[in-house]
Enzyme design. Structure first.
Site, PDB file in Angstrom:
ATOM      1  N   TYR A  16      -1.837   1.106  10.580  1.00  0.00           N
ATOM      2  CA  TYR A  16      -1.756   0.168   9.211  1.00  0.00           C
ATOM      3  C   TYR A  16      -0.757   0.429   8.496  1.00  0.00           C
ATOM      4  O   TYR A  16      -0.130  -0.354   7.952  1.00  0.00           O
ATOM      5  CB  TYR A  16      -3.249   0.707   8.527  1.00  0.00           C
ATOM      6  CG  TYR A  16      -3.174   0.176   7.182  1.00  0.00           C
ATOM      7  CD1 TYR A  16      -3.587  -1.173   6.836  1.00  0.00           C
ATOM      8  CD2 TYR A  16      -3.192   0.898   6.152  1.00  0.00           C
ATOM      9  CE1 TYR A  16      -3.889  -1.698   5.627  1.00  0.00           C
ATOM     10  CE2 TYR A  16      -3.234   0.529   4.872  1.00  0.00           C
ATOM     11  CZ  TYR A  16      -3.647  -0.929   4.574  1.00  0.00           C
ATOM     12  OH  TYR A  16      -3.799  -1.350   3.370  1.00  0.00           O
ATOM     13  N   SER A  44       1.024  -1.389  -0.087  1.00  0.00           N
ATOM     14  CA  SER A  44       0.063  -0.182  -0.028  1.00  0.00           C
ATOM     15  C   SER A  44       0.681   1.292  -0.011  1.00  0.00           C
ATOM     16  O   SER A  44       1.865   1.275   0.706  1.00  0.00           O
ATOM     17  CB  SER A  44      -0.892   0.097   1.308  1.00  0.00           C
ATOM     18  OG  SER A  44      -1.630   1.402   1.209  1.00  0.00           O
TER      19      SER A  44
END
Length: 251
Positions: A157, A144
């Protein structure tokens, strides 16, 4: 075996209900993929995903897999590879967590880290060893853009994805010359069920767009894929912004 354009005939998805993974599977089935393994926690959603892919013409199997049970990964994945060679493994499992809540509940934050990083390290190493043993294949890792630099809004995250990204890069270097290959995919904000209700960031994307980028990356033999491609330029700049300035940016 992969064809001349690098597209797989057989696919193993770790995280079998992932919208990005299923969009990728659909795209690859439309090209050449004929055998698909969907690995995930047993659920109606997993069986529904398998049934849908069967309707597209693929031979689809499901296998029970839990990212939070690394001690079972070797046994589970070795059984899949024992059924026949796998041209591509798509490591697609992961959770976003709830940053505001998880900061106050460290156990929840640890679950994010264990799923996105620890589970991926285990499954990635087992898969890489199997690909290396058979002498060919690609491990595609869904990272990501959140892992590129810590943001106040999602650093739990983001840190898990940063660890995953570095691990995948190093694993790719370790496999260089063995016939096995690692491709790291760095999407921006993806509109999906997992992100429903969250405010989208600039240059957001869709599961279908990520699937298209994955196919193109496979054809090119890429090591890193950004989705959309402009994120590569943007993050190259943001990476060097002073922290005092970066923390004030509306991102």
């Amino acid at each position: 075996m992969k064809d001349a354009f690098g597209l797989p005939q057989s696919l193993l998805v770790l995280g079998g209900t992932s919208e990005i993974a299923l969009a990728t599977a659909r795209r690859l089935i439309a090209r050449r993929t004929r055998t698909v393994w969907l690995a995930g926690r047993p659920s109606p959603a997993l069986e529904s995903a398998a049934a849908h892919l069967r309707q597209l013409g693929a031979d689809v199997h499901t296998v029970a897999f839990d990212a939070l049970d690394p001690e079972s990964h070797e046994t589970v994945l070795d059984k899949v590879f024992a059924e026949g060679e796998i041209d591509m493994v798509l490591l697609a499992f992961g959770i976003l967590g709830d940053q505001a809540h998880d900061e106050r509940e460290p156990v929840n934050a640890v679950r994010v880290a264990q799923t996105n990083y620890t589970g991926a390290v285990s499954a990635g190493l087992v898969s890489a060893r199997a690909l290396q043993t058979q002498g060919h294949g690609t491990l595609v890792v869904l990272s990501s853009v959140a892992g590129e630099r810590a943001r106040r809004s999602d650093f739990i995250y983001g840190s898990s994805k940063a660890g995953l990204d570095v691990f995948a890069q190093g694993l790719g270097d370790a496999l260089y010359g063995t016939g096995a290959h690692v491709m790291v995919v760095r999407p921006g904000f993806v509109h999906s069920k997992m992100t429903a209700g969250r405010e989208a960031t600039p240059l957001s994307t869709t599961p279908e767009a990520v699937a298209t980028a994955i196919e193109l990356g496979l054809r090119r033999g890429s090591e890193t894929v950004w989705v959309p491609g402009l994120l590569r330029v943007l993050m190259s700049a943001l990476r060097h912004v002073p922290r005092a300035v970066f923390r004030r940016l509306p991102i």
